[in-house]
Design a protein around this motif. Structure first.
Motif, short mmCIF file in Angstrom:
data_model
loop_
_atom_site.label_atom_id
_atom_site.label_comp_id
_atom_site.label_asym_id
_atom_site.label_seq_id
_atom_site.Cartn_x
_atom_site.Cartn_y
_atom_site.Cartn_z
N ARG A 279 2.65 -15.53 -22.51
CA ARG A 279 2.34 -15.55 -21.08
C ARG A 279 1.85 -14.17 -20.61
NH1 ARG A 279 3.83 -20.20 -18.63
NH2 ARG A 279 5.39 -21.51 -19.66
N ARG A 280 2.47 -13.13 -21.08
CA ARG A 280 2.07 -11.78 -20.69
C ARG A 280 0.68 -11.46 -21.24
NH1 ARG A 280 4.13 -7.91 -17.03
NH2 ARG A 280 3.71 -5.80 -17.79
N ALA A 281 0.44 -11.83 -22.49
CA ALA A 281 -0.85 -11.53 -23.11
C ALA A 281 -2.00 -12.25 -22.42
CB ALA A 281 -0.80 -11.90 -24.59
N LEU A 282 -1.72 -13.44 -21.92
CA LEU A 282 -2.76 -14.21 -21.23
C LEU A 282 -3.00 -13.73 -19.80
CD1 LEU A 282 -1.77 -17.76 -22.49
CD2 LEU A 282 -3.95 -16.61 -22.95
N SER A 283 -2.03 -13.03 -19.23
CA SER A 283 -2.12 -12.63 -17.82
C SER A 283 -2.63 -11.21 -17.62
CB SER A 283 -0.75 -12.77 -17.15
OG SER A 283 0.17 -11.81 -17.66
N ARG A 284 -2.82 -10.43 -18.69
CA ARG A 284 -3.22 -9.03 -18.58
C ARG A 284 -4.54 -8.78 -19.30
NH1 ARG A 284 0.70 -5.36 -16.38
NH2 ARG A 284 1.97 -6.72 -15.08
N ASN A 285 -5.34 -7.91 -18.72
CA ASN A 285 -6.61 -7.51 -19.33
C ASN A 285 -6.55 -6.04 -19.75
OD1 ASN A 285 -8.10 -9.97 -19.00
ND2 ASN A 285 -8.20 -9.51 -16.81
N ALA A 286 -7.15 -5.75 -20.88
CA ALA A 286 -7.25 -4.36 -21.36
C ALA A 286 -8.55 -4.22 -22.14
CB ALA A 286 -6.05 -4.00 -22.23
N PHE A 287 -9.29 -3.15 -21.84
CA PHE A 287 -10.54 -2.86 -22.54
C PHE A 287 -11.53 -4.03 -22.46
CE2 PHE A 287 -7.11 -0.50 -24.63
CZ PHE A 287 -7.53 0.80 -24.33
N GLY A 288 -11.59 -4.61 -21.27
CA GLY A 288 -12.62 -5.59 -20.98
C GLY A 288 -12.31 -7.02 -21.37
N LYS A 289 -11.13 -7.30 -21.86
CA LYS A 289 -10.79 -8.68 -22.19
C LYS A 289 -9.28 -8.89 -22.12
CE LYS A 289 -11.05 -7.71 -27.19
NZ LYS A 289 -11.72 -8.10 -28.47
N ALA A 290 -8.87 -10.16 -22.13
CA ALA A 290 -7.44 -10.46 -22.06
C ALA A 290 -6.72 -9.87 -23.26
CB ALA A 290 -7.23 -11.97 -22.01
N VAL A 291 -5.51 -9.40 -23.01
CA VAL A 291 -4.70 -8.86 -24.10
C VAL A 291 -4.55 -9.91 -25.21
CG1 VAL A 291 -2.37 -8.08 -24.70
CG2 VAL A 291 -3.49 -7.22 -22.62
N ALA A 292 -4.52 -11.18 -24.82
CA ALA A 292 -4.38 -12.25 -25.81
C ALA A 292 -5.57 -12.32 -26.76
CB ALA A 292 -4.19 -13.59 -25.11
N GLN A 293 -6.69 -11.72 -26.39
CA GLN A 293 -7.87 -11.74 -27.26
C GLN A 293 -7.92 -10.55 -28.21
OE1 GLN A 293 -10.69 -12.32 -23.79
NE2 GLN A 293 -11.58 -13.83 -25.19
N GLN A 294 -6.99 -9.63 -28.04
CA GLN A 294 -6.93 -8.48 -28.95
C GLN A 294 -6.41 -8.95 -30.32
OE1 GLN A 294 -8.18 -5.67 -27.92
NE2 GLN A 294 -8.26 -6.05 -25.71
N GLY A 295 -7.11 -8.58 -31.37
CA GLY A 295 -6.74 -9.07 -32.70
C GLY A 295 -5.33 -8.74 -33.11
N VAL A 296 -4.88 -7.54 -32.80
CA VAL A 296 -3.54 -7.15 -33.21
C VAL A 296 -2.48 -8.00 -32.53
CG1 VAL A 296 -3.27 -5.33 -31.46
CG2 VAL A 296 -1.99 -5.20 -33.60
N VAL A 297 -2.73 -8.36 -31.27
CA VAL A 297 -1.76 -9.20 -30.54
C VAL A 297 -1.75 -10.61 -31.12
CG1 VAL A 297 -1.19 -10.19 -28.29
CG2 VAL A 297 -1.92 -7.80 -28.45
N GLN A 298 -2.92 -11.12 -31.44
CA GLN A 298 -2.96 -12.44 -32.07
C GLN A 298 -2.22 -12.43 -33.41
OE1 GLN A 298 -7.10 -13.52 -32.29
NE2 GLN A 298 -7.25 -13.99 -30.09
N ASP A 299 -2.36 -11.33 -34.14
CA ASP A 299 -1.63 -11.20 -35.41
C ASP A 299 -0.13 -11.24 -35.17
OD1 ASP A 299 -1.89 -10.27 -38.43
OD2 ASP A 299 -0.31 -9.06 -37.51
#
Length: 401
Positions: A279-299
């Motif tokens: 929920r947090r990753a989907l609700s926050r943006n960092a470096f131009g995209k949702a945190v949920a789209q960051q590869g390390v977070v998906q990992d």
């Protein structure tokens, strides 16, 4: 091995899930606010939750046999996981909180008739709390044979002298009795030196010296952890649990089911952490995209799911073995879950905290408290290293001549 929920488990689980949704989660904020101002006593809200749990027949679910709900380890394990989503509230609300669970198991299995009448019955009714006094500050008490507290017979009494610490529940004003482990015969074989005795809280010479913190938390919401001193404490010989020299065996019988409970609650904690992380990753943006789209977070999210599924299967297998071949037959698996589950869940919580940024360190989310609880369970019921040492020996023994 079939880990599918049977009818009994399904029925209990559905009622427990409804209790969590309708009563526990909505009460969390007020519960923790009350805990912050109620000292070492339980938050007043807890009594309301206990009454509601009893009304819904969600009471003493952990205890098999005639004294409890009659569930097997495999039937109870999924319920303990559900409680792990709110570990500071759901277990005490359903009378399934440590150390009372283990103490009730000891009294049910080894207690005399009068001991059960005096202490087991009020514990089963949720009228009193209890503590289990084993760990000591002056010795490496991960090796139970090191325990230095003396339990010396003097006529019709035992005289107890020693110092214990991190005795969970001892700060709670409702704690009425201690189960104390100490040495009755230092000259006996190493695993026949210890015994357990019941010591009422108001016994002269018993001093609850101070509350102990865990990573800065006082854990007052479930009774705290205390340093306790016994100075010439006298109790009748009838307060002995089982037989002299039987303390080590009783402790092992007590800890087996407790490890299942701890590990399944940990898995519930991990599931909540993954939900919060997503929920947090989907609700926050960092470096131009949702945190949920960051590869390390998906990992992290993917790895968390894999670890949860692996750990759950291992714990359920252990519960199944305990039910089918007994604690001794499940010894390897009991040690394996105790090694793997706290460390695995600690990793998941760490990543959830990282996704939350500074919020993950704060009181606004439960993650920091959950992490402290998971990390402390790498000590409770024996540290990782002791279990690894024993497990390695069991493996090596297969190949010894």
């Amino acid at each position: 091995m079939d880990f599918g929920f049977d009818e009994t488990t399904t029925e209990h689980r559905e009622r427990l899930l409804a209790f969590m949704d309708e009563c526990v989660y909505p009460a969390e904020h007020a519960f923790h606010e009350q805990a912050a101002t109620s000292g070492w006593g339980p938050p007043p809200l807890l009594e309301d939750l206990k009454a509601e749990a009893r009304r819904r027949d969600l009471w003493n679910l952990f205890l098999p046999g005639e004294h409890g709900a009659g569930l097997t380890n495999l039937q109870y394990a999924p319920l303990a996981e559900v409680m792990g989503w709110s570990p500071g509230i759901a277990p005490p609300a359903t009378n399934c909180a440590a150390p009372d669970t283990g103490n009730m198991e000891v009294l049910a299995q080894f207690g005399s008739d009068w001991q059960r009448k005096e202490y087991l019955e009020p514990l089963l009714n949720g009228e009193i709390r209890s503590a289990f006094a084993m760990t000591e500050p002056d010795v490496a008490s991960s090796d139970a044979t090191n325990i230095a507290t003396s339990i010396r017979r003097d006529g019709n009494e035992y005289v107890i002298n020693g110092r214990k610490w991190y005795i969970t529940g001892a700060m709670n004003p409702n704690c009425a009795v201690f189960i104390v482990m100490g040495k009755t015969d230092p000259d006996a074989p190493s695993h026949r030196q210890q015994s357990m005795v019941l010591v009422p809280r108001d016994t002269p010479g018993l001093t609850v010296r101070r509350g102990m913190r865990v990573f800065g938390y006082d854990d007052a919401d479930h009774g705290g952890h205390a340093e306790v001193v016994f100075e010439d404490v006298r109790v009748p010989v009838d307060n002995l649990i089982g037989e002299e020299g039987g303390g080590f065996a009783i402790a092992q019988a007590r800890l087996g089911p407790g490890r299942i409970h701890h590990c399944m609650r940990l898995i519930g904690m991990a599931e909540r952490a993954v939900e919060l992380m997503c929920r947090r990753a989907l609700s926050r943006n960092a470096f131009g995209k949702a945190v949920a789209q960051q590869g390390v977070v998906q990992d992290w999210i993917a790895e968390s799911r894999v670890r949860i599924e692996q750990l759950r299967l291992l714990v359920l297998k252990t519960a199944w073995l305990m039910d089918t071949v007994g604690n001794r037959g499940a010894h390897t698996e009991i040690q394996a879950i105790k090694i793997a589950t706290p460390a695995g869940v600690e990793w998941i919580l760490d990543k959830a905290i990282q996704v939350h940024g500074a919020g993950g360190l704060s009181q606004d989310f439960p993650l920091a408290g959950l992490w402290a609880g998971a990390r402390s369970l790498r000590f409770a019921d024996g540290p990782d290293e002791v279990h690894k040492r024993s497990l390695a020996y069991r493996e090596l023994k297969k190949y010894m001549g």
